[in-house]
Design an enzyme around this catalytic site. Structure first.
Site, PDB file in Angstrom:
ATOM      1  N   ARG A  11      54.658   4.565   9.761  1.00 52.33           N
ATOM      2  CA  ARG A  11      55.085   4.554  11.017  1.00 52.33           C
ATOM      3  C   ARG A  11      55.106   6.094  11.865  1.00 52.33           C
ATOM      4  O   ARG A  11      55.093   5.926  12.760  1.00 52.33           O
ATOM      5  CB  ARG A  11      56.212   3.113  11.387  1.00 52.33           C
ATOM      6  CG  ARG A  11      56.840   3.229  12.995  1.00 52.33           C
ATOM      7  CD  ARG A  11      57.780   1.951  12.651  1.00 52.33           C
ATOM      8  NE  ARG A  11      59.527   2.657  12.669  1.00 52.33           N
ATOM      9  CZ  ARG A  11      60.300   1.910  12.245  1.00 52.33           C
ATOM     10  NH1 ARG A  11      60.100   0.374  12.704  1.00 52.33           N
ATOM     11  NH2 ARG A  11      61.592   2.423  12.069  1.00 52.33           N
TER      12      ARG A  11
ATOM     13  N   LYS B 259      57.900   5.128  17.964  1.00 49.59           N
ATOM     14  CA  LYS B 259      59.128   5.246  17.745  1.00 49.59           C
ATOM     15  C   LYS B 259      59.497   7.238  18.397  1.00 49.59           C
ATOM     16  O   LYS B 259      59.485   7.613  17.568  1.00 49.59           O
ATOM     17  CB  LYS B 259      59.834   5.764  16.539  1.00 49.59           C
ATOM     18  CG  LYS B 259      61.157   4.860  16.350  1.00 49.59           C
ATOM     19  CD  LYS B 259      61.773   4.019  14.846  1.00 49.59           C
ATOM     20  CE  LYS B 259      63.154   4.289  14.596  1.00 49.59           C
ATOM     21  NZ  LYS B 259      63.878   4.015  15.453  1.00 49.59           N
TER      22      LYS B 259
ATOM     23  N   GLU C  19      63.157  -7.148  22.449  1.00 48.04           N
ATOM     24  CA  GLU C  19      63.752  -7.005  21.577  1.00 48.04           C
ATOM     25  C   GLU C  19      65.260  -6.595  21.730  1.00 48.04           C
ATOM     26  O   GLU C  19      65.483  -6.335  22.852  1.00 48.04           O
ATOM     27  CB  GLU C  19      63.359  -5.508  20.636  1.00 48.04           C
ATOM     28  CG  GLU C  19      63.263  -4.456  21.976  1.00 48.04           C
ATOM     29  CD  GLU C  19      62.448  -3.513  20.598  1.00 48.04           C
ATOM     30  OE1 GLU C  19      62.148  -3.502  19.439  1.00 48.04           O
ATOM     31  OE2 GLU C  19      62.358  -2.123  21.580  1.00 48.04           O
TER      32      GLU C  19
HETATM   33  N1  PMP Z   1      63.739  -1.587  17.484  1.00 47.24           N
HETATM   34  C1  PMP Z   1      64.126  -0.663  18.305  1.00 47.24           C
HETATM   35  C2  PMP Z   1      63.908   0.194  20.002  1.00 47.24           C
HETATM   36  C3  PMP Z   1      64.215   0.605  17.548  1.00 47.24           C
HETATM   37  O1  PMP Z   1      64.736   1.679  17.424  1.00 47.24           O
HETATM   38  C4  PMP Z   1      65.149  -0.284  15.997  1.00 47.24           C
HETATM   39  C5  PMP Z   1      64.901   0.964  15.251  1.00 47.24           C
HETATM   40  N2  PMP Z   1      66.458   1.400  14.858  1.00 47.24           N
HETATM   41  C6  PMP Z   1      63.708  -1.464  15.111  1.00 47.24           C
HETATM   42  C7  PMP Z   1      63.993  -2.270  17.011  1.00 47.24           C
HETATM   43  C8  PMP Z   1      64.192  -2.108  14.049  1.00 47.24           C
HETATM   44  O2  PMP Z   1      63.463  -1.624  13.152  1.00 47.24           O
HETATM   45  P1  PMP Z   1      64.148  -0.821  11.979  1.00 47.24           P
HETATM   46  O3  PMP Z   1      63.915  -2.363  11.221  1.00 47.24           O
HETATM   47  O4  PMP Z   1      62.551  -0.834  11.016  1.00 47.24           O
HETATM   48  O5  PMP Z   1      65.206   0.194  11.656  1.00 47.24           O
END
Ligand code: PMP
Length: 285
Positions: A52, A151, A184
């Site tokens: 990622r 990200k 989300e």
């Molecule tokens: N959405 C956002 C905006 C995030 O920053 C994150 C990570 N904290 C997630 C979802 C969850 O992703 P992960 O399970 O890879 O931590």
């Protein structure tokens, strides 16, 4: 004694771990990052996080000055140097030092920072009792502006949404996309359970492709739950029997109230609890 921080090509003392005021990560939020967990001394899903990170970097045309294998080794070295058994890693790659102008081509080399520390968790009561959340007015990034899948170091709209929640004494907010569908939470993915089926927004709804999300989907399907990636509206949240969030720091946490409306029984539901336990068992196995 302070932490040992990985800075570009070596470990340095925390007090020496400094970046330039001309770093474009600071000046413009120009960079990418990962948050990664350590369980029992092992880095959780390192390959998925690396994939990622490199694809996020590629999307913003940032060349990471180390190959994936070297950078993965450096992550593990940082964890070992700080003797972290259960913790959290913050891996950051900025555009590096450049001029005051926007032009990223003035930055000669990306800057790598790796911090491995203990983790600040939500208190255990929240996992037992569930989170109360609100719908944020602040929209998730529009995909035609910047892909929500990147990200990046620029989290301003998520931060503003988080403030909306904090203003109401809540810890999390649900973010919607430009079409009004659930994207989300500010730092977690969203799952909704209704009629025994598990629904989560597709990545195209503007969610980050969460690594915890992927693991939970896999674990759920292995346990013969039906998991559907489908656009969800505010109605789907209000009508849910259960809601939970997933993320590296939060793991799996139930949501029991949205916009003042009780979800299901008002307690984290049975499927949420089941998947939370399965996730814990998997992460620590
Ligand atoms: N959405 C956002 C905006 C995030 O920053 C994150 C990570 N904290 C997630 C979802 C969850 O992703 P992960 O399970 O890879 O931590």
């Amino acid at each position: 004694m302070g932490l040992k921080i990985w800075l570009n090509d070596k470990l340095v003392e925390e007090s020496e771990a400094k970046v330039s005021v001309f770093d474009h990560g600071l000046l413009y939020g120009d960079g990418v990052f990962e948050g990664i967990r350590v369980y029992g001394g092992r880095v959780f899903e390192l390959k998925a996080h690396m994939d990622r990170l490199y694809v996020s970097a590629k999307a913003i045309r940032l060349e990471i000055p180390q190959d994936m294998e070297t950078l993965s080794d450096n992550v593990c070295k940082t964890v070992a140097a700080n003797n972290i058994k259960d913790g959290y890693i913050r891996l950051i790659v900025t555009r590096g030092i450049g001029s005051l102008g926007l032009n990223p081509l003035t930055c000669k080399q990306g800057q790598i920072i790796i911090i491995a520390d203990k983790i600040q968790l939500y208190p255990p009561e929240l996992y037992e009792n569930g989170l109360r959340v609100i719908s944020a007015n602040t929209m998730r990034n529009h995909p035609l502006a910047i892909s929500p899948q990147i990200k990046s170091l620029n989290y301003l709209n998520n931060i503003i949404a988080k403030l909306e929640a904090l203003d109401r004494n809540m810890l999390e907010a649900i973010m919607y996309n430009h079409m009004g569908y659930v994207a989300e939470a500010t730092g977690d993915n969203v799952f909704v359970i209704r009629g025994g089926k598990i629904y989560t927004p597709p990545i195209s709804a503007g969610s980050l492709e969460g690594i915890t999300r992927d693991v939970v989907i896999r674990l759920a399907r292995k346990s013969h739950y039906e998991v559907l990636e489908q656009n969800l509206t505010r109605y789907d949240l209000y009508a849910a029997n259960e809601i939970f969030l997933t993320g590296t720091a939060a793991e799996v946490i139930g949501v029991v109230e949205v916009d003042g409306r009780k979800i299901g029984t008002g307690r984290p539901g049975t499927i949420t609890r089941d998947l939370w336990q399965k996730f814990e068992a998997y992460a620590r196995s």
